[in-house]
Scaffold this active site. Structure first.
Site, mmCIF file in Angstrom:
data_model
loop_
_atom_site.group_PDB
_atom_site.id
_atom_site.type_symbol
_atom_site.label_atom_id
_atom_site.label_comp_id
_atom_site.label_asym_id
_atom_site.label_seq_id
_atom_site.Cartn_x
_atom_site.Cartn_y
_atom_site.Cartn_z
ATOM 1 N N SER A 224 0.817 -1.210 0.000
ATOM 2 C CA SER A 224 0.000 0.000 0.000
ATOM 3 C C SER A 224 0.856 1.268 0.000
ATOM 4 O O SER A 224 1.935 1.297 0.602
ATOM 5 C CB SER A 224 -0.872 -0.019 1.263
ATOM 6 O OG SER A 224 -1.679 1.106 1.298
ATOM 7 N N PRO A 230 4.751 7.335 9.241
ATOM 8 C CA PRO A 230 4.334 6.590 10.434
ATOM 9 C C PRO A 230 3.034 7.147 11.023
ATOM 10 O O PRO A 230 2.273 6.411 11.646
ATOM 11 C CB PRO A 230 5.496 6.781 11.410
ATOM 12 C CG PRO A 230 6.634 7.287 10.601
ATOM 13 C CD PRO A 230 6.087 7.921 9.370
ATOM 14 N N HIS A 232 0.494 8.209 9.412
ATOM 15 C CA HIS A 232 -0.633 8.090 8.473
ATOM 16 C C HIS A 232 -1.863 7.594 9.253
ATOM 17 O O HIS A 232 -1.761 6.682 10.081
ATOM 18 C CB HIS A 232 -0.272 7.095 7.367
ATOM 19 C CG HIS A 232 -1.222 7.117 6.212
ATOM 20 N ND1 HIS A 232 -2.509 6.625 6.290
ATOM 21 C CD2 HIS A 232 -1.083 7.580 4.940
ATOM 22 C CE1 HIS A 232 -3.111 6.778 5.119
ATOM 23 N NE2 HIS A 232 -2.276 7.355 4.279
ATOM 24 N N LYS A 246 3.187 -3.473 6.836
ATOM 25 C CA LYS A 246 3.282 -3.775 5.395
ATOM 26 C C LYS A 246 4.664 -3.364 4.873
ATOM 27 O O LYS A 246 5.275 -4.071 4.074
ATOM 28 C CB LYS A 246 2.180 -3.051 4.602
ATOM 29 C CG LYS A 246 0.813 -3.776 4.646
ATOM 30 C CD LYS A 246 -0.233 -3.029 3.832
ATOM 31 C CE LYS A 246 -1.629 -3.595 3.990
ATOM 32 N NZ LYS A 246 -1.849 -4.890 3.348
#
Ligand SMILES: NC(=O)c1ccc[n+]([C@@H]2O[C@H](COP(=O)([O-])OP(=O)(O)OC[C@H]3O[C@@H](n4cnc5c(N)ncnc54)[C@H](OP(=O)(O)O)[C@@H]3O)[C@@H](O)[C@H]2O)c1
Length: 344
Positions: A224, A230, A232, A246
């Site tokens: 993604s 960090p 987000h 991820k």
């Protein structure tokens, strides 16, 4: 606007008919035509005397159409041959045996179907988490029920295969809002055993390791956009740090020594594929553009094309699509991947 030419030039053909104005509409339509180049209406010489000529003309036209269709078919054939050569070149064999993990998911099931539609290039095995998902895919023998957090369940499913597309993901779920008056924002949670660390990191690392044991030639990881940030907002969902896990998984794959392609997708939507110009970006720059979305069908097609073109190997890129009608739909994936220069 336009002039009616005299019929003198074709009087012998038309003399038995009265004039333009006396002709009934269907007949006039048959005998007169708009000559766009000359900006005039002129008689079509398909009188009974010339029916034979006209039929010949129509036959010639049909023959030209058929020849064009044959030409298009030859082009399609050579495109398929080029793809087969590309796969052979990429993977040194003609039929690539591909595992699709997450084949019951919304993008996974499209990728599984697309690969199955190309038996000349691919043999497919789908991995799903439940018998229910298997039934939804038609219950075929090439669908295995596994749990990516349990490596033993992966071993049989991966044996004898060549390549892997990872389309598994943890899925945040919204808590029921018991008191709407108190809640400003919805709360999220992950099922037990299904949080991002377990699924997006441990579950994916398990897949890479079992793929390595089996000598896989290519891993396509769908991840993604947003991993650079960090803070987000997606990381706060269910305190899962989904993008952070991820990204860790991407790093693990990059360092694993396995041939890889990492696709960091924009926001997915369920709209028709093949209609949009696709964009590839780096370092989340596209997050600041006006293009942030990608149809799942296009993402699935990118996954398939990644397997076909060696230009996509050892590359990592963000991907989104322009809206329909803005730009030309992407068809030339060799060139699309060639322009990407980032390995991570
Ligand atoms: N959704 C977005 O907007 C978005 C944005 C950017 C990137 N992506 C990425 O794009 C990919 C495809 O997204 P999507 O929305 O199409 O996927 P999805 O529908 O959410 O499917 C995810 C799949 O992962 C499977 N899965 C989860 N845990 C598993 C486990 N322990 N073992 C085996 N399978 C497991 C799920 O199985 P079940 O069906 O059994 O639950 C599901 O089929 C994902 O990698 C996602 O991270 C998504």
């Amino acid at each position: 606007m336009f002039r009616l030419p005299g019929f003198s030039g074709c009087s012998s053909k038309l003399s038995r008919f009265n004039t333009w104005s006396n002709l009934s509409p269907p007949a006039s339509r048959r005998f007169l035509a708009w000559d766009a180049s000359a900006h005039v209406i002129c008689p079509l010489l398909n009188t009974p005397d010339t029916v034979h000529d006209s039929n010949k003309g129509r036959n010639r036209h049909r023959e030209r159409e058929r020849e064009r269709e044959r030409e298009r078919e030859r082009e399609r054939e050579s495109e398929r041959e080029r793809e087969i050569c590309a796969v052979m070149d990429n993977h040194h064999r003609s039929i690539l045996k591909v595992v699709v993990a997450g084949a019951g998911g919304r993008t996974g099931r499209i990728a599984y179907r697309k690969l199955k539609e190309r038996p000349d290039l691919f043999q497919v095995r789908g991995l799903v988490r439940s018998q229910e998902s298997k039934e939804r895919l038609g219950g075929a023998n090439d669908v295995h029920v596994i749990d990516i957090t349990k490596p033993d369940t992966l071993r049989v499913a991966f044996s004898g295969m060549d390549a892997l597309i990872v389309l598994t993901s943890s899925i945040p779920k919204m808590k029921p809002n018991l008191n709407p008056a108190l809640a400003n924002r919805p709360d999220f949670y992950f099922d037990e055993g299904g949080n991002p660390e377990q699924v997006d990191y441990i579950g994916q690392v398990n897949q890479f390791e079992v793929a390595k044991e089996n000598g896989f030639q290519h891993i396509v990881l769908v991840s993604s956009m947003g991993g650079k940030y960090p803070n987000h907002p997606l990381n706060s969902l269910g305190d899962g740090n989904i993008l952070i896990w991820k990204r860790k998984s991407e790093e693990y794959l990059k360092e694993s020594g396995l041939p890889y392609t990492i696709i960091r997708s924009g926001l997915l939507e369920d709209s028709e594929g093949g209609k949009r110009e696709l964009l590839a970006g780096v370092d989340d720059e596209l997050l600041h553009s006006k293009y942030r979305r990608l149809p799942r069908e296009d993402l699935a097609e990118i996954c398939v094309q990644v397997l076909i073109h060696k230009e996509a190997r050892f590359k990592t890129f963000d991907s989104v699509a322009k809206p329909v009608g803005e730009g030309m739909p992407t068809r030339d994936f060799k060139s699309f991947f060639s322009k990407i220069t980032t390995s991570f």
